[in-house]
Design a protein around this motif. Structure first.
Motif, PDB file in Angstrom:
ATOM      1  N   VAL A 147       6.089  46.030 110.498  1.00 13.93           N
ATOM      2  CA  VAL A 147       7.997  47.051 110.952  1.00 13.93           C
ATOM      3  C   VAL A 147       8.377  48.186 109.634  1.00 13.93           C
ATOM      4  CG1 VAL A 147      10.631  46.493 110.803  1.00 13.93           C
ATOM      5  CG2 VAL A 147       8.305  44.785 111.670  1.00 13.93           C
ATOM      6  N   GLU A 148       7.622  47.703 108.034  1.00 13.10           N
ATOM      7  CA  GLU A 148       8.092  48.868 107.428  1.00 13.10           C
ATOM      8  C   GLU A 148       6.757  49.549 107.424  1.00 13.10           C
ATOM      9  OE1 GLU A 148       6.847  46.882 103.965  1.00 13.10           O
ATOM     10  OE2 GLU A 148       9.084  45.808 103.688  1.00 13.10           O
ATOM     11  N   MET A 149       5.281  49.577 108.134  1.00 15.69           N
ATOM     12  CA  MET A 149       4.606  50.475 108.491  1.00 15.69           C
ATOM     13  C   MET A 149       5.195  51.264 109.457  1.00 15.69           C
ATOM     14  SD  MET A 149       2.037  52.264 107.888  1.00 15.69           S
ATOM     15  CE  MET A 149       1.199  51.299 106.883  1.00 15.69           C
ATOM     16  N   VAL A 150       6.003  50.624 110.483  1.00 15.78           N
ATOM     17  CA  VAL A 150       6.065  51.403 111.840  1.00 15.78           C
ATOM     18  C   VAL A 150       7.614  52.649 111.550  1.00 15.78           C
ATOM     19  CG1 VAL A 150       7.836  51.416 114.167  1.00 15.78           C
ATOM     20  CG2 VAL A 150       5.850  49.618 113.421  1.00 15.78           C
ATOM     21  N   MET A 186       7.091  59.628 109.499  1.00  9.59           N
ATOM     22  CA  MET A 186       6.950  61.023 109.089  1.00  9.59           C
ATOM     23  C   MET A 186       6.527  61.558 109.893  1.00  9.59           C
ATOM     24  SD  MET A 186       6.346  60.858 105.824  1.00  9.59           S
ATOM     25  CE  MET A 186       5.513  61.831 105.510  1.00  9.59           C
ATOM     26  N   ASP A 187       7.465  61.067 111.006  1.00  6.18           N
ATOM     27  CA  ASP A 187       6.770  62.089 112.712  1.00  6.18           C
ATOM     28  C   ASP A 187       5.174  61.960 112.817  1.00  6.18           C
ATOM     29  OD1 ASP A 187       8.269  62.999 114.640  1.00  6.18           O
ATOM     30  OD2 ASP A 187       7.559  65.766 113.979  1.00  6.18           O
ATOM     31  N   ILE A 188       5.223  60.983 113.405  1.00  4.42           N
ATOM     32  CA  ILE A 188       3.920  60.413 113.406  1.00  4.42           C
ATOM     33  C   ILE A 188       4.034  59.692 114.292  1.00  4.42           C
ATOM     34  CG2 ILE A 188       1.673  59.280 112.532  1.00  4.42           C
ATOM     35  CD1 ILE A 188       1.590  61.381 110.839  1.00  4.42           C
ATOM     36  N   GLU A 236       0.926  50.549 122.583  1.00  6.75           N
ATOM     37  CA  GLU A 236      -0.031  49.010 122.379  1.00  6.75           C
ATOM     38  C   GLU A 236       0.684  49.057 120.952  1.00  6.75           C
ATOM     39  OE1 GLU A 236      -4.893  47.785 121.829  1.00  6.75           O
ATOM     40  OE2 GLU A 236      -3.872  49.640 122.732  1.00  6.75           O
ATOM     41  N   SER A 237       0.230  50.102 119.664  1.00  3.46           N
ATOM     42  CA  SER A 237       0.698  49.784 118.453  1.00  3.46           C
ATOM     43  C   SER A 237       2.459  49.119 117.960  1.00  3.46           C
ATOM     44  CB  SER A 237       0.980  50.923 117.660  1.00  3.46           C
ATOM     45  OG  SER A 237      -0.796  51.362 117.634  1.00  3.46           O
ATOM     46  N   TYR A 238       3.519  49.953 119.471  1.00  3.07           N
ATOM     47  CA  TYR A 238       5.106  48.693 119.295  1.00  3.07           C
ATOM     48  C   TYR A 238       4.405  47.552 119.618  1.00  3.07           C
ATOM     49  CZ  TYR A 238       7.643  53.238 118.282  1.00  3.07           C
ATOM     50  OH  TYR A 238       7.761  54.526 117.387  1.00  3.07           O
ATOM     51  N   LYS A 287      14.883  44.949 117.615  1.00  6.68           N
ATOM     52  CA  LYS A 287      15.385  46.312 116.394  1.00  6.68           C
ATOM     53  C   LYS A 287      13.561  47.158 116.397  1.00  6.68           C
ATOM     54  CE  LYS A 287      18.263  44.113 112.833  1.00  6.68           C
ATOM     55  NZ  LYS A 287      18.538  44.168 111.441  1.00  6.68           N
ATOM     56  N   VAL A 288      12.270  46.386 117.056  1.00  7.69           N
ATOM     57  CA  VAL A 288      11.175  47.494 116.670  1.00  7.69           C
ATOM     58  C   VAL A 288      11.533  47.843 118.273  1.00  7.69           C
ATOM     59  CG1 VAL A 288       8.790  47.246 116.864  1.00  7.69           C
ATOM     60  CG2 VAL A 288      10.049  45.949 115.240  1.00  7.69           C
TER      61      VAL A 288
END
Length: 345
Positions: free
Chosen positions: A264-267, A273-275, A280-282, A300-301
């Motif tokens: 979640v922190e990586m998301v 960072m506007d990446i 699929e990642s979500y 929340k995700v």
């Protein structure tokens, strides 16, 4: 393929294969001797460009010995000078891949001969710049030589790369990336990380391929802490946007390790960072939350997904609704439902 460090650190001469194999038919011993003599004559006459023509005209695979093996009898500096002159003579040749077989034999010879570095890196550089792909065995040979010499002489990665200056060459991203790829192919991820992080000290800038090879291997071994470090380094320090397939691998690795909060922190980090994060990642991160019964976090995700225009699959949506209801978050579940309705309209 997994190769132990102990095996890799044996001297290169211990390998059971001592030459590059090609798919060309073998004729007779006399034709092989003729090939070797022709190469030797061209070198003695310094008509180096003919070497590429000689190889291309010959169907000899030279399985018994490398046609450049006679160069082992020369002093190291003289041998390096000759090989450098050969490489320089090949630069104007067209098409650029015309000397491909010559490059392959030269690279095989230097990697398995005395003093393989830094000369083999120069040959590798010219091979890559000509648009040629080294034969597959090169990965194993190069990684073995690299690790053996690193352990034997104790040089830093940057110093070993910068040794190319001593023979008139400069390390570049192509050489570094091929070295990283070679180390990754034999599962030497720690050394690959060292090369990646030392590229700057050798005057090279890592790119998506540099990071992709290392992070991809780390995902295989679920080294999520190191993955997190390198992802942030790639994005924050080098301003690189990771490929979507790599991001998926990262989240799948975190899911396998049940590193829910890391995922979640990586998301959040990538979004800040506007990446671009793909559907699929979500979805992987939402399922990671659900598997740990963290329903509010999953919601929340999902909300972040909807902000990017994505709607989870219906089964995932239902699990989120059921989970939120079970923990008394009916209002949150209703907000998500309204969001889905809005997007569907």
């Amino acid at each position: 393929m997994a190769v132990s460090v102990a095996k890799l650190c044996k001297p290169i001469c211990s390998f059971s294969f001592t030459f590059v194999r090609f798919s060309y038919p073998i004729h007779t011993i006399s034709s092989q001797q003729l090939l070797e003599q022709s190469i030797k004559s061209a070198i003695e006459a310094k008509t180096y460009r003919q070497i590429a023509d000689i190889f291309n005209a010959s169907k000899e695979a030279s399985q018994a010995s490398n046609p450049f093996s006679f160069l082992s009898n020369f002093h190291h500096q003289h041998r390096a000078k000759i090989i450098d002159e050969i490489l320089q003579s090949f630069i104007p040749l067209r098409p650029r891949n015309h000397p491909q077989r010559a490059y392959a034999y030269l690279l095989s010879f230097t990697l398995q001969g005395p003093d393989p570095l830094p000369l083999s890196l120069a040959i590798l550089q010219r091979t890559l710049r000509s648009g040629c792909t080294p034969v597959p065995q090169t990965h194993l040979l190069l990684s073995s030589v690299w690790i053996h010499q690193r352990k034997e002489f104790g040089h830093t990665v940057s110093n070993m790369l910068l040794q190319m200056h001593s023979i008139g060459y400069k390390p570049d991203g192509g050489v570094c990336n091929y070295l990283i790829s070679s180390l990754c192919k034999v599962d030497q991820y720690e050394e690959a990380v060292q090369v990646l992080r030392s590229m700057g000290g050798a005057g090279c800038v890592p790119d998506l391929d540099s990071f992709g090879s290392v992070i991809g291997l780390l995902c295989h071994y679920r080294k999520t802490k190191k993955i997190e470090e390198l992802m942030k380094e790639m994005v924050s320090k080098f301003r690189l946007s990771p490929r979507k397939e790599l991001v998926v691998k990262v989240f799948k690795s975190m899911r396998a390790n049940k590193d829910v909060h890391k995922a979640v922190e990586m998301v959040i980090f990538l979004e800040e960072m506007d990446i671009q994060i793909g559907f699929e990642s979500y979805e992987v991160v939402v399922e990671t939350c659900l598997e740990s019964s963290l329903f509010v976090l999953a919601g929340k995700v999902v909300m972040r997904m909807t902000n990017r225009g994505f709607i989870p699959y219906i089964k995932v949506r239902q699990k989120v609704f059921d989970g939120l209801a079970a923990v008394g978050e009916l209002e949150f579940a209703y907000i998500l439902k309204m969001k889905f309705t809005e997007l569907n309209s």
